[in-house]
Motif scaffolding. Structure first.
Motif, short mmCIF file in Angstrom:
data_model
loop_
_atom_site.label_atom_id
_atom_site.label_comp_id
_atom_site.label_asym_id
_atom_site.label_seq_id
_atom_site.Cartn_x
_atom_site.Cartn_y
_atom_site.Cartn_z
N MET A 133 105.50 -29.86 -22.39
CA MET A 133 105.32 -28.58 -21.68
C MET A 133 104.32 -28.77 -20.54
O MET A 133 104.55 -28.35 -19.42
N ARG A 134 103.22 -29.45 -20.87
CA ARG A 134 102.18 -29.65 -19.87
C ARG A 134 102.71 -30.49 -18.70
O ARG A 134 102.41 -30.22 -17.55
N THR A 135 103.50 -31.53 -19.05
CA THR A 135 104.04 -32.40 -18.00
C THR A 135 104.96 -31.61 -17.07
O THR A 135 104.89 -31.74 -15.86
N LEU A 136 105.79 -30.75 -17.70
CA LEU A 136 106.68 -29.91 -16.90
C LEU A 136 105.85 -29.01 -15.99
O LEU A 136 106.14 -28.85 -14.80
N PHE A 137 104.80 -28.42 -16.58
CA PHE A 137 103.93 -27.53 -15.80
C PHE A 137 103.33 -28.29 -14.62
O PHE A 137 103.33 -27.81 -13.49
N ASN A 138 102.83 -29.49 -14.89
CA ASN A 138 102.23 -30.29 -13.80
C ASN A 138 103.26 -30.58 -12.72
O ASN A 138 102.94 -30.52 -11.53
N ALA A 139 104.47 -30.88 -13.13
CA ALA A 139 105.53 -31.17 -12.15
C ALA A 139 105.80 -29.92 -11.31
O ALA A 139 105.98 -30.00 -10.09
N GLU A 140 105.79 -28.76 -11.97
CA GLU A 140 106.08 -27.53 -11.24
C GLU A 140 104.93 -27.16 -10.30
O GLU A 140 105.14 -26.64 -9.21
N MET A 141 103.69 -27.45 -10.74
CA MET A 141 102.55 -27.20 -9.86
C MET A 141 102.62 -28.13 -8.65
O MET A 141 102.27 -27.74 -7.53
N ALA A 142 103.08 -29.36 -8.86
CA ALA A 142 103.23 -30.31 -7.75
C ALA A 142 104.31 -29.82 -6.79
O ALA A 142 104.15 -29.91 -5.56
N ASP A 143 105.39 -29.26 -7.34
CA ASP A 143 106.45 -28.71 -6.49
C ASP A 143 105.92 -27.55 -5.65
O ASP A 143 106.25 -27.40 -4.47
N LEU A 144 105.08 -26.72 -6.29
CA LEU A 144 104.51 -25.57 -5.59
C LEU A 144 103.64 -26.06 -4.42
O LEU A 144 103.75 -25.56 -3.30
N ALA A 145 102.81 -27.07 -4.69
CA ALA A 145 101.96 -27.63 -3.63
C ALA A 145 102.83 -28.19 -2.51
O ALA A 145 102.53 -28.01 -1.32
N GLU A 146 103.94 -28.84 -2.89
CA GLU A 146 104.84 -29.43 -1.90
C GLU A 146 105.51 -28.34 -1.05
O GLU A 146 105.67 -28.50 0.16
N ASP A 147 105.85 -27.22 -1.70
CA ASP A 147 106.42 -26.09 -0.95
C ASP A 147 105.45 -25.60 0.12
O ASP A 147 105.85 -25.29 1.24
N LEU A 148 104.17 -25.50 -0.25
CA LEU A 148 103.18 -25.01 0.71
C LEU A 148 103.03 -25.99 1.86
O LEU A 148 102.92 -25.58 3.03
N VAL A 149 103.03 -27.29 1.56
CA VAL A 149 102.95 -28.29 2.63
C VAL A 149 104.18 -28.15 3.54
O VAL A 149 104.06 -28.22 4.77
N GLY A 150 105.34 -27.92 2.94
CA GLY A 150 106.56 -27.72 3.74
C GLY A 150 106.42 -26.53 4.68
O GLY A 150 106.79 -26.60 5.86
N MET A 151 105.86 -25.44 4.16
CA MET A 151 105.64 -24.26 5.01
C MET A 151 104.66 -24.59 6.13
O MET A 151 104.85 -24.19 7.28
N ALA A 152 103.59 -25.32 5.78
CA ALA A 152 102.57 -25.65 6.79
C ALA A 152 103.16 -26.55 7.88
O ALA A 152 102.86 -26.40 9.07
N ARG A 153 104.05 -27.48 7.48
CA ARG A 153 104.71 -28.34 8.49
C ARG A 153 105.56 -27.48 9.42
O ARG A 153 105.60 -27.71 10.63
N HIS A 154 106.22 -26.51 8.83
CA HIS A 154 107.05 -25.60 9.63
C HIS A 154 106.18 -24.85 10.65
O HIS A 154 106.54 -24.71 11.83
N VAL A 155 105.02 -24.38 10.20
CA VAL A 155 104.11 -23.65 11.10
C VAL A 155 103.61 -24.58 12.21
O VAL A 155 103.54 -24.18 13.37
N GLU A 156 103.30 -25.83 11.85
CA GLU A 156 102.81 -26.75 12.88
C GLU A 156 103.89 -26.99 13.95
O GLU A 156 103.61 -26.98 15.15
#
Lengths: 219, 219
Positions: free
Chosen positions: A1-24
């Motif tokens: 469960m924790r591993t899945l959670f960590n993977a999902e938190m990593a995906d969330l962080a990646e989504d934000l980086v994707g948005m920031a790249r779009h803004v740049e």
């Protein structure tokens, strides 16, 4: 469960980086459009803004699901809540880049920037583009030196914003009302862009250090 | 546990109504300040804006605690997430009222509104004040007719905003650059105020009906 959670938190962080790249990309193209009169670049910024809206919805949905399924507490929960705030700020930064691009499109083939204010707007383009790049690096590295650089860029934007307004209202300006309106709005868009960048950076600093003293810059 | 949760959700709703009342007072006083040159009213709006910032922090903290302690899912969770969005929008509406008040203070004892644009700004004051009152009623009653009235007020603000810009740039305007700047910024502040009101109303409509089709007005 924790591993899945960590993977999902990593995906969330990646989504934000994707948005920031779009803004740049958006602010880089909007700056190019405004400084070189490139209408294609302006059209692209306007057309691509919708993608950023979709990304924000995606981040929001991921946050709600993460909370509902994983019931995080403490720092995990605060990270997710911050992600909601950061995605809203990034979406707004994209809107502001699109506003700038729309101003280029409206005034084409003329430039919306009168010669008298070209240097100020050039400085704002440079500082805003720099801040957008730094947001990406801050999201990726959480390096607090990058957060300080964002604050500096925002200071530059604030100073140029004030210079623009003063130069319009010191009694010496002889441009048309259209010029005045364009400079006033462009300066404001860039200034708000900087505010959002600082708001994001303070959210991240808070997550890293627990220091919420900079929270007056709400995002 | 459930009773406690319900009581806490009721407190959260009450906090949002408190913020909305604060915003209504702020925009009412800012409108009075701008239309009658009442400097005291302007100073109050500026001084009291900090309280709204504090209320936003309080709502945010309550939301984080509610999620952490009660681990809500489904509609409860979405209500809490919406409360975060609504508190951010209300805080921003307060900022905009304070911006208007600061414009009054800067130009005192002159009015920042030239006679040529008084009617437009009067219309914007009326629509924005109405929208703020409707936000309170919508939060209290969740009556969808109230949501429709908010959209109408925002339409009025958009139309007046466009009229203001057009009148500045149609080649006939002979006011000073300071007048142009003041009208441009005031019109923009009111227009953004309306955008945030519609954003809040769409969040509430979504909670009541599940219909997210109006979500393009991100808050």
């Amino acid at each position: 469960m924790r591993t899945l959670f960590n993977a999902e938190m990593a995906d969330l962080a990646e989504d934000l980086v994707g948005m920031a790249r779009h803004v740049e990309t958006a602010i880089t193209k909007a700056s190019e459009a405004i400084l070189t009169g490139n209408l294609d670049a302006a059209q692209q910024v306007i057309a691509e803004d919708e993608q950023l809206d979709d990304l924000e919805t995606q981040v929001d949905e991921r946050c709600v699901l993460l909370i509902a399924q994983q019931q995080p507490v403490g720092l995990d929960l605060r990270t997710i809540i911050s992600a909601l705030r950061i995605s809203a700020a990034l979406e707004r930064m994209g809107d502001l880049a699109a506003h700038i691009a729309k101003d280029v499109r409206r005034s084409y083939p003329e430039s919306p920037v009168p010669d008298s204010h070209r240097e100020i707007i050039e400085g704002m383009c440079a500082a805003a583009t720099e801040a957008a790049g730094e947001i990406i690096r801050l999201l990726e590295t959480r390096d607090l030196n990058v957060a300080a650089a964002i604050v500096e860029d925002d200071d530059t934007l604030d100073a140029l914003h004030e210079r623009a307004y003063k130069s319009l209202t010191d009694g010496t300006y002889t441009g048309s009302p259209q010029n005045t309106l364009d400079v006033a709005l462009l300066a404001r868009y860039f200034e708000r862009f900087g505010d959002h960048a600082v708001g994001i950076s303070r959210r991240i600093v808070y997550l890293v250090t627990g220091d919420h003293s900079g929270s007056d810059a709400k995002i």
